[in-house]
Design a protein around this motif. Structure first.
Motif, PDB file in Angstrom:
ATOM      1  N   THR A  77       0.914  -1.224  -0.177  1.00 51.74           N
ATOM      2  CA  THR A  77       0.247   0.046  -0.012  1.00 51.74           C
ATOM      3  C   THR A  77       1.005   1.572  -0.002  1.00 51.74           C
ATOM      4  O   THR A  77       1.853   1.200   0.605  1.00 51.74           O
ATOM      5  CB  THR A  77      -0.883  -0.032   1.114  1.00 51.74           C
ATOM      6  OG1 THR A  77      -1.712  -1.186   1.268  1.00 51.74           O
ATOM      7  CG2 THR A  77      -1.982   1.170   1.252  1.00 51.74           C
ATOM      8  N   HIS A  78       0.641   2.011  -0.768  1.00 50.24           N
ATOM      9  CA  HIS A  78       1.321   3.316  -1.077  1.00 50.24           C
ATOM     10  C   HIS A  78       0.236   4.413  -1.227  1.00 50.24           C
ATOM     11  O   HIS A  78      -0.190   4.411  -2.066  1.00 50.24           O
ATOM     12  CB  HIS A  78       2.334   3.234  -2.153  1.00 50.24           C
ATOM     13  CG  HIS A  78       3.088   4.588  -2.384  1.00 50.24           C
ATOM     14  ND1 HIS A  78       4.128   5.135  -1.439  1.00 50.24           N
ATOM     15  CD2 HIS A  78       3.171   5.403  -3.331  1.00 50.24           C
ATOM     16  CE1 HIS A  78       4.462   6.305  -1.734  1.00 50.24           C
ATOM     17  NE2 HIS A  78       3.970   6.605  -3.049  1.00 50.24           N
ATOM     18  N   HIS A  82      -3.426   0.304  -3.433  1.00 46.93           N
ATOM     19  CA  HIS A  82      -3.052  -1.070  -3.040  1.00 46.93           C
ATOM     20  C   HIS A  82      -2.366  -1.752  -4.552  1.00 46.93           C
ATOM     21  O   HIS A  82      -2.934  -1.715  -5.527  1.00 46.93           O
ATOM     22  CB  HIS A  82      -4.243  -2.186  -2.787  1.00 46.93           C
ATOM     23  CG  HIS A  82      -4.754  -1.901  -1.743  1.00 46.93           C
ATOM     24  ND1 HIS A  82      -4.271  -1.923  -0.263  1.00 46.93           N
ATOM     25  CD2 HIS A  82      -6.129  -1.066  -1.305  1.00 46.93           C
ATOM     26  CE1 HIS A  82      -5.083  -1.397   0.727  1.00 46.93           C
ATOM     27  NE2 HIS A  82      -6.154  -0.925  -0.048  1.00 46.93           N
ATOM     28  N   TYR A  83      -1.402  -2.491  -4.124  1.00 45.45           N
ATOM     29  CA  TYR A  83      -0.451  -3.195  -5.338  1.00 45.45           C
ATOM     30  C   TYR A  83      -0.736  -4.686  -4.964  1.00 45.45           C
ATOM     31  O   TYR A  83      -0.197  -4.957  -3.861  1.00 45.45           O
ATOM     32  CB  TYR A  83       0.925  -2.633  -5.325  1.00 45.45           C
ATOM     33  CG  TYR A  83       0.857  -1.208  -5.918  1.00 45.45           C
ATOM     34  CD1 TYR A  83       0.743  -0.539  -7.013  1.00 45.45           C
ATOM     35  CD2 TYR A  83       0.832  -0.254  -4.696  1.00 45.45           C
ATOM     36  CE1 TYR A  83       0.757   0.741  -7.429  1.00 45.45           C
ATOM     37  CE2 TYR A  83       0.808   1.162  -4.971  1.00 45.45           C
ATOM     38  CZ  TYR A  83       0.629   1.513  -6.232  1.00 45.45           C
ATOM     39  OH  TYR A  83       0.769   2.826  -6.506  1.00 45.45           O
ATOM     40  N   VAL A  84      -0.860  -5.401  -5.941  1.00 46.73           N
ATOM     41  CA  VAL A  84      -1.089  -6.858  -5.487  1.00 46.73           C
ATOM     42  C   VAL A  84      -0.557  -7.862  -6.516  1.00 46.73           C
ATOM     43  O   VAL A  84      -0.005  -7.536  -7.422  1.00 46.73           O
ATOM     44  CB  VAL A  84      -2.666  -7.286  -5.283  1.00 46.73           C
ATOM     45  CG1 VAL A  84      -3.393  -6.542  -4.470  1.00 46.73           C
ATOM     46  CG2 VAL A  84      -3.520  -7.063  -6.659  1.00 46.73           C
ATOM     47  N   LEU A 113       6.410   2.796   1.958  1.00 45.00           N
ATOM     48  CA  LEU A 113       5.619   1.813   1.333  1.00 45.00           C
ATOM     49  C   LEU A 113       5.317   0.898   2.313  1.00 45.00           C
ATOM     50  O   LEU A 113       6.209   0.046   2.882  1.00 45.00           O
ATOM     51  CB  LEU A 113       6.483   1.104  -0.071  1.00 45.00           C
ATOM     52  CG  LEU A 113       5.739   0.001  -0.724  1.00 45.00           C
ATOM     53  CD1 LEU A 113       4.752   0.390  -1.516  1.00 45.00           C
ATOM     54  CD2 LEU A 113       6.888  -0.396  -1.671  1.00 45.00           C
ATOM     55  N   ILE A 114       4.035   0.293   2.401  1.00 37.62           N
ATOM     56  CA  ILE A 114       3.642  -0.678   3.332  1.00 37.62           C
ATOM     57  C   ILE A 114       3.501  -1.974   2.576  1.00 37.62           C
ATOM     58  O   ILE A 114       3.140  -2.133   1.658  1.00 37.62           O
ATOM     59  CB  ILE A 114       2.404  -0.288   4.007  1.00 37.62           C
ATOM     60  CG1 ILE A 114       2.377   0.969   4.684  1.00 37.62           C
ATOM     61  CG2 ILE A 114       1.921  -1.447   5.162  1.00 37.62           C
ATOM     62  CD1 ILE A 114       3.258   1.283   5.842  1.00 37.62           C
ATOM     63  N   TYR A 115       4.212  -3.000   3.227  1.00 35.54           N
ATOM     64  CA  TYR A 115       4.030  -4.657   2.630  1.00 35.54           C
ATOM     65  C   TYR A 115       3.593  -5.255   3.685  1.00 35.54           C
ATOM     66  O   TYR A 115       3.823  -5.266   4.800  1.00 35.54           O
ATOM     67  CB  TYR A 115       5.609  -4.819   2.455  1.00 35.54           C
ATOM     68  CG  TYR A 115       5.541  -6.443   1.820  1.00 35.54           C
ATOM     69  CD1 TYR A 115       6.130  -7.264   2.959  1.00 35.54           C
ATOM     70  CD2 TYR A 115       5.679  -6.789   0.612  1.00 35.54           C
ATOM     71  CE1 TYR A 115       6.220  -8.825   2.686  1.00 35.54           C
ATOM     72  CE2 TYR A 115       5.710  -8.206   0.338  1.00 35.54           C
ATOM     73  CZ  TYR A 115       5.938  -8.955   1.172  1.00 35.54           C
ATOM     74  OH  TYR A 115       6.291 -10.320   1.127  1.00 35.54           O
ATOM     75  N   VAL A 116       2.426  -5.794   3.664  1.00 33.84           N
ATOM     76  CA  VAL A 116       1.582  -6.631   4.463  1.00 33.84           C
ATOM     77  C   VAL A 116       1.582  -8.222   3.917  1.00 33.84           C
ATOM     78  O   VAL A 116       1.316  -8.438   2.908  1.00 33.84           O
ATOM     79  CB  VAL A 116       0.249  -6.474   4.510  1.00 33.84           C
ATOM     80  CG1 VAL A 116      -0.519  -7.251   5.770  1.00 33.84           C
ATOM     81  CG2 VAL A 116       0.122  -4.748   5.153  1.00 33.84           C
TER      82      VAL A 116
END
Length: 120
Positions: A77-78, A82-84, A113-116
């Motif tokens: 998520t930026h 959302h980037y998937v 940049l959040i990476y889950v």
């Protein structure tokens, strides 16, 4: 590692922070810090990556750097977008991570940049 700690590691988001230009010129590189949120003591990895690395390849790098086995879904998520990786397996609609580079998103020192990992 206890199961409780393992679960906490897998469900905690990663924050790419402290982004710095490690080099400039025709092949710019970023030095980024990847750290686990809400973990004490702190767990992090510093890596240098090319600015043009796709988010898909960054996912592979994060998995390797953290010693994970890519067994769970993930997303970035930026700025609310959302980037998937696999839209069919994702809980959120998003942009294909293979089509976006790190350099497109992180343009200044301190950009996040959040990476889950492990959305389940």
């Amino acid at each position: 590692m206890t199961n409780k700690l393992r679960e906490r590691l897998l469900v905690t988001g990663l924050l790419v922070e402290d982004c710095r230009m490690a080099t400039s010129g025709p092949d710019p590189r970023y030095q980024i810090r990847i750290h686990l949120n809400q973990i004490s003591p702190p767990i992090w990895r510093d890596v240098i990556v090319p600015a043009e690395i796709s988010l898909a390849w960054l996912h592979e790098l994060i998995q390797e750097a953290m010693g994970w086995m890519d067994l769970h879904m993930h997303q970035y998520t930026h700025q609310g977008v959302h980037y998937v990786g696999d839209a069919e397996e994702s809980f959120e609609d998003g942009i294909d991570e293979a089509t976006v580079s790190l350099g497109q998103l992180l343009q200044r020192v301190g950009d996040e940049l959040i990476y889950v990992y492990d959305l389940g």
